[in-house]
Structure formats: structure tokens, C-alpha cells
Enzyme design. Structure first.
Site, PDB file in Angstrom:
ATOM      1  N   LYS A 145      67.724   6.768  50.280  1.00  0.00           N
ATOM      2  CA  LYS A 145      67.295   7.341  49.107  1.00  0.00           C
ATOM      3  C   LYS A 145      67.936   8.217  48.849  1.00  0.00           C
ATOM      4  O   LYS A 145      68.957   8.299  47.997  1.00  0.00           O
ATOM      5  CB  LYS A 145      65.423   7.479  49.000  1.00  0.00           C
ATOM      6  CG  LYS A 145      65.433   8.318  47.644  1.00  0.00           C
ATOM      7  CD  LYS A 145      63.995   9.144  47.264  1.00  0.00           C
ATOM      8  CE  LYS A 145      63.634  10.031  48.145  1.00  0.00           C
ATOM      9  NZ  LYS A 145      63.862  10.959  47.404  1.00  0.00           N
ATOM     10  N   ASN A 146      68.081   9.759  49.500  1.00  0.00           N
ATOM     11  CA  ASN A 146      68.368  10.363  49.366  1.00  0.00           C
ATOM     12  C   ASN A 146      70.462  10.306  50.261  1.00  0.00           C
ATOM     13  O   ASN A 146      71.204  11.375  49.486  1.00  0.00           O
ATOM     14  CB  ASN A 146      68.276  12.131  50.447  1.00  0.00           C
ATOM     15  CG  ASN A 146      66.991  12.114  50.196  1.00  0.00           C
ATOM     16  OD1 ASN A 146      66.001  11.303  48.705  1.00  0.00           O
ATOM     17  ND2 ASN A 146      66.047  12.901  50.522  1.00  0.00           N
ATOM     18  N   CYS A 148      58.660  21.409  41.565  1.00  0.00           N
ATOM     19  CA  CYS A 148      57.550  20.158  41.784  1.00  0.00           C
ATOM     20  C   CYS A 148      56.373  20.191  42.543  1.00  0.00           C
ATOM     21  O   CYS A 148      56.895  21.321  43.503  1.00  0.00           O
ATOM     22  CB  CYS A 148      58.455  19.059  42.717  1.00  0.00           C
ATOM     23  SG  CYS A 148      59.073  19.843  44.509  1.00  0.00           S
ATOM     24  N   ARG A 157      58.315   6.106  45.108  1.00  0.00           N
ATOM     25  CA  ARG A 157      59.875   6.540  45.077  1.00  0.00           C
ATOM     26  C   ARG A 157      60.886   6.498  45.479  1.00  0.00           C
ATOM     27  O   ARG A 157      61.994   6.527  45.449  1.00  0.00           O
ATOM     28  CB  ARG A 157      59.527   8.027  43.656  1.00  0.00           C
ATOM     29  CG  ARG A 157      58.280   8.798  42.994  1.00  0.00           C
ATOM     30  CD  ARG A 157      59.124  10.012  42.570  1.00  0.00           C
ATOM     31  NE  ARG A 157      60.330  10.121  42.491  1.00  0.00           N
ATOM     32  CZ  ARG A 157      59.485  11.515  42.490  1.00  0.00           C
ATOM     33  NH1 ARG A 157      59.140  12.796  41.446  1.00  0.00           N
ATOM     34  NH2 ARG A 157      61.293  11.662  41.453  1.00  0.00           N
ATOM     35  N   ARG A 185      64.643  15.091  39.782  1.00  0.00           N
ATOM     36  CA  ARG A 185      65.066  16.102  40.153  1.00  0.00           C
ATOM     37  C   ARG A 185      66.713  15.659  40.853  1.00  0.00           C
ATOM     38  O   ARG A 185      67.371  17.053  39.773  1.00  0.00           O
ATOM     39  CB  ARG A 185      64.609  17.039  41.625  1.00  0.00           C
ATOM     40  CG  ARG A 185      63.108  18.140  40.977  1.00  0.00           C
ATOM     41  CD  ARG A 185      62.559  18.548  41.799  1.00  0.00           C
ATOM     42  NE  ARG A 185      63.962  19.326  42.432  1.00  0.00           N
ATOM     43  CZ  ARG A 185      64.247  20.583  41.692  1.00  0.00           C
ATOM     44  NH1 ARG A 185      63.840  21.288  40.939  1.00  0.00           N
ATOM     45  NH2 ARG A 185      65.753  20.730  42.505  1.00  0.00           N
ATOM     46  N   PRO A 221      64.857  26.131  43.080  1.00  0.00           N
ATOM     47  CA  PRO A 221      65.923  26.294  41.928  1.00  0.00           C
ATOM     48  C   PRO A 221      67.011  25.902  42.446  1.00  0.00           C
ATOM     49  O   PRO A 221      67.008  24.919  43.023  1.00  0.00           O
ATOM     50  CB  PRO A 221      65.777  27.835  42.546  1.00  0.00           C
ATOM     51  CG  PRO A 221      65.718  28.061  43.352  1.00  0.00           C
ATOM     52  CD  PRO A 221      64.177  27.585  44.170  1.00  0.00           C
TER      53      PRO A 221
HETATM   54  C1  EPZ Z   1      66.950  17.383  49.940  1.00  0.00           C
HETATM   55  O1  EPZ Z   1      66.886  18.242  48.354  1.00  0.00           O
HETATM   56  C2  EPZ Z   1      66.742  15.963  49.842  1.00  0.00           C
HETATM   57  N1  EPZ Z   1      66.839  15.699  47.868  1.00  0.00           N
HETATM   58  C3  EPZ Z   1      64.832  16.463  49.874  1.00  0.00           C
HETATM   59  O2  EPZ Z   1      64.677  15.060  50.064  1.00  0.00           O
HETATM   60  C4  EPZ Z   1      65.114  17.306  50.848  1.00  0.00           C
HETATM   61  O3  EPZ Z   1      63.476  17.656  51.436  1.00  0.00           O
HETATM   62  C5  EPZ Z   1      66.076  18.246  51.073  1.00  0.00           C
HETATM   63  O4  EPZ Z   1      67.494  18.033  50.448  1.00  0.00           O
HETATM   64  C6  EPZ Z   1      65.759  19.143  52.163  1.00  0.00           C
HETATM   65  O5  EPZ Z   1      66.021  18.819  53.149  1.00  0.00           O
HETATM   66  C7  EPZ Z   1      67.328  14.961  47.930  1.00  0.00           C
HETATM   67  O6  EPZ Z   1      68.477  14.573  48.609  1.00  0.00           O
HETATM   68  C8  EPZ Z   1      67.362  13.887  46.381  1.00  0.00           C
HETATM   69  P1  EPZ Z   1      68.278  21.803  49.127  1.00  0.00           P
HETATM   70  P2  EPZ Z   1      67.402  19.014  47.878  1.00  0.00           P
HETATM   71  O7  EPZ Z   1      68.899  21.815  48.206  1.00  0.00           O
HETATM   72  O8  EPZ Z   1      68.961  19.178  47.221  1.00  0.00           O
HETATM   73  C9  EPZ Z   1      66.686  25.889  48.169  1.00  0.00           C
HETATM   74  C10 EPZ Z   1      62.329  14.010  49.786  1.00  0.00           C
HETATM   75  O9  EPZ Z   1      61.661  13.804  49.963  1.00  0.00           O
HETATM   76  N2  EPZ Z   1      67.819  26.378  47.186  1.00  0.00           N
HETATM   77  O10 EPZ Z   1      68.672  21.694  50.771  1.00  0.00           O
HETATM   78  O11 EPZ Z   1      66.941  20.070  46.567  1.00  0.00           O
HETATM   79  C11 EPZ Z   1      65.051  25.212  47.932  1.00  0.00           C
HETATM   80  O12 EPZ Z   1      64.276  25.748  46.761  1.00  0.00           O
HETATM   81  C12 EPZ Z   1      62.961  14.682  49.194  1.00  0.00           C
HETATM   82  O13 EPZ Z   1      63.070  12.809  50.241  1.00  0.00           O
HETATM   83  C13 EPZ Z   1      68.090  27.509  46.483  1.00  0.00           C
HETATM   84  O14 EPZ Z   1      67.243  28.286  46.071  1.00  0.00           O
HETATM   85  O15 EPZ Z   1      66.778  20.361  48.596  1.00  0.00           O
HETATM   86  C14 EPZ Z   1      64.102  24.223  49.171  1.00  0.00           C
HETATM   87  O16 EPZ Z   1      63.955  26.229  49.669  1.00  0.00           O
HETATM   88  C15 EPZ Z   1      62.539  15.963  48.863  1.00  0.00           C
HETATM   89  N3  EPZ Z   1      68.767  27.745  45.652  1.00  0.00           N
HETATM   90  C16 EPZ Z   1      66.289  25.442  49.899  1.00  0.00           C
HETATM   91  O17 EPZ Z   1      66.675  25.174  49.436  1.00  0.00           O
HETATM   92  C17 EPZ Z   1      69.604  25.895  45.362  1.00  0.00           C
HETATM   93  O18 EPZ Z   1      70.750  26.276  44.307  1.00  0.00           O
HETATM   94  C18 EPZ Z   1      66.220  23.247  50.770  1.00  0.00           C
HETATM   95  O19 EPZ Z   1      67.378  22.752  49.080  1.00  0.00           O
HETATM   96  C19 EPZ Z   1      69.034  24.538  45.667  1.00  0.00           C
HETATM   97  C20 EPZ Z   1      68.209  25.173  47.133  1.00  0.00           C
END
Ligand code: EPZ
Length: 417
Positions: free
Chosen positions: A22-23, A118, A398, A94, A124
Site C-alpha cells: 500500500k505504501n 489521524c 484500507r 492523508r 504535520p
Molecule cells: C508513512 O507515513 C506511511 N504512510 C505510514 O504508514 C508510516 O507509519 C510512516 O510513513 C512511518 O513509516 C504512507 O506511506 C502512506 P512520516 P508518513 O512523514 O509519510 C513526523 C500505515 O499504517 N513528520 O515518515 O506520514 C510525523 O508527525 C501508515 O500504513 C513531521 O514532523 O510518515 C511523524 O511523527 C501509518 N513533519 C513522523 O514524522 C512532516 O512534515 C513520521 O512521519 C512530516 C512528518
């Protein structure tokens, strides 16, 4: 609303074939915006999230087709004229924010809403926006809308304060047709980044170093249509590995990339699980007393946060005490309350959960609070005395294609109401 009814099941036995990740497919759907030509994407599971992303593509003017049987998507982006995304669809997923980079690349302007938080956290997009502004874009935010515009995107050096998966993906897609070179440092090294870079390079982009924490992108004039295959879903595979262990079964998981599962394999072996590795499959057997362990979620190649809830289900019924330290999301322990209602003994202290293994769980009504928490509840329900009713299973659907059928084939007593 649909529910899963799960009864205590015997040891799971047999084979399960992992679907596409999915990701990996979500950012690649967004990347099809970068060309007016046709793109064919294979090994795509028919997931709700994929359907919504395709609907968003269609609101932009693209034509898409999605065959559930062939697990194949065809996107014709030739008619994409629109560069703003409707809130009623954006709020559902998202990952819609991943359209920002490609739309900025192709049209120099994009109107999109701030994605909501979520259950697992605020989530953010500051790092995405920092990247866009370093590429020369002007960003206007008001009333929850974001307008990102840049007549000419210029390559730049971008340092990510955190190796965000989404920010890495969005910045790569925003810079593939920039003027000059872009360097992203401290970026995400997840396998899904490599799959996206492979797709973009097949389209004619010049993305180097994906999979390392330094990615270089040399801007090109134009991108073209291509065909691509999605990598197997490491989190789906990991979920079934836990299913085999928690029921003391013997399951072969096929169509896996073992190197994407190193942390999960290692931690299960720490717990005394027998894992046999072959080509692109893993045989997971558990016929011995397990010992509890500790996990700390980290960006890849650390232990994946998306496997945290599922692993907690196993730790909850394993002798001894284990500690989970969730370092990625600030609120990813929603499943603790539900597991404790089934008789687990778990305490949360800020970003850590202390899990005292119990000898048995009992079935009751529980609720899926997010995608992986839902999967964790199925795993616990397989070994809980009596019957468990899991509601809000749309969260689970999902990210997992026909999960109840796959578990049933392995001998699980699960049905969808
Ligand atoms: C991706 O989300 C995945 N989703 C998530 O999978 C996964 O848990 C996550 O990466 C971490 O591996 C998809 O790929 C669609 P991040 P993403 O940006 O990109 C902070 C699932 O269950 N952050 O790496 O949103 C954020 O708050 C889902 O399949 C900022 O602070 O994850 C978080 O604490 C859930 N500022 C951390 O980084 C930003 O601009 C990781 O977020 C972006 C992120």
C-alpha cells in the site's frame, strides 16, 4: 457497519501470498500526474486507499482503470488540467497530500487542503512545505487551504530534520523537473522510496541514491509514461508472521523481500521463534516456549512503527515483561485500551508501553482505532477464549486486501458481518 467475528482458532497452517505494498502504490499513483502519457502499474491490491487516490486523480481530469482481478491500474494523465483537490476526498486520506509535489512540478501551482491529523498523531507537513519553499515555491496558507506556487522550480539542497517518508517522496516528485540539481539529506531510506525512484527513473527522471540518506535529483525537461510493478507489502507479510507465531502454527509467507523484514525476523528469533528463509519466502514455525523481548520503533532499517501494534499483541501473551518504545508517532498506543479489555496487562508511560505477558485473553467487543491497531486486534482475537467482535473494520480494509479470507485459508475462525 461491517464487523469481524473472530473465535479462538487453532494453530494457523499453510501458505499465504503477500500482495503489493500500500505504501508503495499510493505515492506512485500521485507520481503519474507528472506525465501526460499512459502509466501501467501492476501488483496493486484493490484497497480502499487506492480507490480514493484514483478518484482524486479523476477529479484532476485523468482517466484511470483498476482491475481487481488483474491487480492492475492504468492511468492516462493526458487530460489533467485541474490542479486543486476537493476537500471531501482529501479529508479521507492523508496520502492525498502526496499530489502536492507532482502537481507543483507539472503545473507550477497546486491548491490543496492541510491534511487532517489521524488517530496516531498530529502528522504535520512542515517538512514537505520546507522542501517546496527551498525549491522556490511560494506558500500561502489560510482557512486550512494551502496554495503552493512556483513559476520555475529551482533545484536546491534540502536537509530534513526528520527522515519523513512522505516529505522525502513529495520533495523528490517536486524536483524531478526542476532547473538544476536537488540534494535531499537525512531523507527516508524506506523500501517504498526506492520503488518510487525506480518508477520515476523509468519515466525518464534522474533520481540517484534512493535507499540511502542522501538523494540527488537532476532535473529533466519532461517525463514519459511507463509500466511498473509494486513491491510486496512488508507490513502485510509481517502481520501474517505474527499470526503464525501467536497461534503456535506453521505458515509459509510467499512473495516477500526478506531484506525488507530484517528487524521483524530478528526480533521474532530473539523470542525463540523458528524462521526458515528461502528465496522470496519465509517459513514461520512456533512450537516452543517463547521469551518476551523489547522493541523500539525507528525509521528503516529500524523496527517499523507499522508493525508495533501487531507485535504488541504477541508480547501480550508471551511469558515475561516486554517494553515497546514508540519513537515515530506520538499517539500510536490506541490499541492498548482495546487489548487490556481482552485481558492484556499493558501500561503506557508516555512513549513507552510496558507489556506483562498473560496466560490468556478473553474475547469481547473491541474497536479498530486505526489500520495496524485493527490488525493487532485480529491477531489477539485468534487466541482469545470465546468470541471477539471487531467493529470499525473499514480502518483495516484500507490497508489489507481480503485479510479475513487470507486468515480463513490458514485455518482461522473469522467471518465478516
Ligand atoms: C508513512 O507515513 C506511511 N504512510 C505510514 O504508514 C508510516 O507509519 C510512516 O510513513 C512511518 O513509516 C504512507 O506511506 C502512506 P512520516 P508518513 O512523514 O509519510 C513526523 C500505515 O499504517 N513528520 O515518515 O506520514 C510525523 O508527525 C501508515 O500504513 C513531521 O514532523 O510518515 C511523524 O511523527 C501509518 N513533519 C513522523 O514524522 C512532516 O512534515 C513520521 O512521519 C512530516 C512528518
Amino acid at each position: 457497519m461491517d464487523k469481524f467475528i473472530v473465535e479462538k482458532s487453532g494453530p494457523l497452517r499453510g501458505e499465504v501470498i503477500t500482495d503489493g505494498a500500500k505504501n508503495a502504490v499510493l505515492p506512485i499513483i500521485a507520481a503519474t500526474v507528472l506525465t501526460g502519457e499512459k502509466c501501467v502499474i501492476e501488483n496493486v491490491p484493490y484497497l480502499k486507499d487506492v480507490e480514493i487516490m484514483l478518484k482524486l486523480l479523476e477529479t484532476l481530469g485523468a482517466r484511470t482503470s483498476f482491475s481487481e482481478k488483474e491487480k492492475k491500474i492504468i492511468v492516462d494523465g493526458g487530460k489533467i488540467l485541474n490542479n486543486s483537490l476537493p476537500y471531501e476526498l482529501v479529508k479521507k486520506i492523508r496520502a492525498s497530500f502526496l499530489f502536492a509535489g507532482p502537481l507543483l512540478s507539472r503545473f507550477g501551482k497546486v491548491k490543496i487542503q492541510m491534511p487532517g491529523g489521524c488517530p496516531i498523531g498530529v502528522r504535520p507537513v512542515d517538512l514537505h512545505l520546507k522542501g517546496f519553499s527551498l525549491l522556490g515555491a511560494e506558500i500561502k496558507q489560510e482557512h486550512g487551504n494551502i496554495e503552493i506556487s512556483s513559476p520555475k522550480i529551482k533545484g536546491n539542497n534540502i536537509y530534513l530534520d526528520f527522515p519523513s517518508v512522505g516529505a522525502t517522496e513529495n520533495i523528490i516528485m517536486a524536483s524531478v523537473m526542476a532547473e538544476g540539481e536537488t540534494y535531499i539529506s537525512n531523507c527516508s531510506v524506506e523500501p517504498e522510496i526506492i520503488n518510487l525512484a525506480d518508477f520515476l527513473n523509468k519515466m525518464g527522471a534522474k533520481v540517484f541514491g534512493a535507499g540511502t540518506d542522501n538523494i540527488k535529483i537532476i532535473g529533466v525537461k519532461e517525463l514519459f509514461g511507463t509500466a511498473h510493478k509494486i513491491i510486496p507489502d512488508r507490513i502485510e507479510a509481517g502481520t501474517f508472521m505474527i499470526g503464525a507465531v501467536i497461534t503456535k502454527g506453521d505458515v509459509t509467507i510467499k512473495n516477500v523481500v526478506r531484506d525488507h523484514l530484517r528487524p521483524v525476523i530478528a526480533k521474532l528469533k530473539d523470542m525463540n521463534v523458528d524462521i526458515e528463509e528461502k528465496e522470496n519466502m519465509l517459513r514461520v514455525r512456533c512450537d516452543r516456549e517463547l521469551v518476551n523481548t523489547d522493541i523500539k520503533t525507528l525509521p528503516f532499517p529500524g523496527f517499523p512503527t507499522d508493525m508495533q501494534a501487531q507485535f504488541m499483541s504477541l508480547m501480550a501473551v508471551t511469558n515475561g515483561t516486554g517494553i515497546i518504545n514508540e519513537t515515530i508517532f506520538e499517539n500510536r498506543f490506541m490499541h492498548v485500551g482495546e487489548l487490556n479489555r481482552m485481558g492484556a496487562d499493558i501500561k503506557v508511560e508516555s512513549k513507552s508501553a510496558i507489556i506483562k505477558g498473560v496466560s490468556k485473553l478473553t474475547g469481547t467487543q473491541v474497536k479498530a482505532t486505526d489500520l495496524r491497531a485493527g490488525a493487532a486486534l485480529i491477531l489477539s482475537a485468534l487466541v482469545a477464549e470465546g468470541e471477539t467482535e471487531i467493529s470499525d473494520i473499514y480502518h483495516i480494509e484500507r490497508g489489507y486486501y481480503r485479510i479475513e479470507e487470507k486468515f480463513k485459508k490458514l485455518g482461522a475462525k473469522i467471518k465478516k458481518l
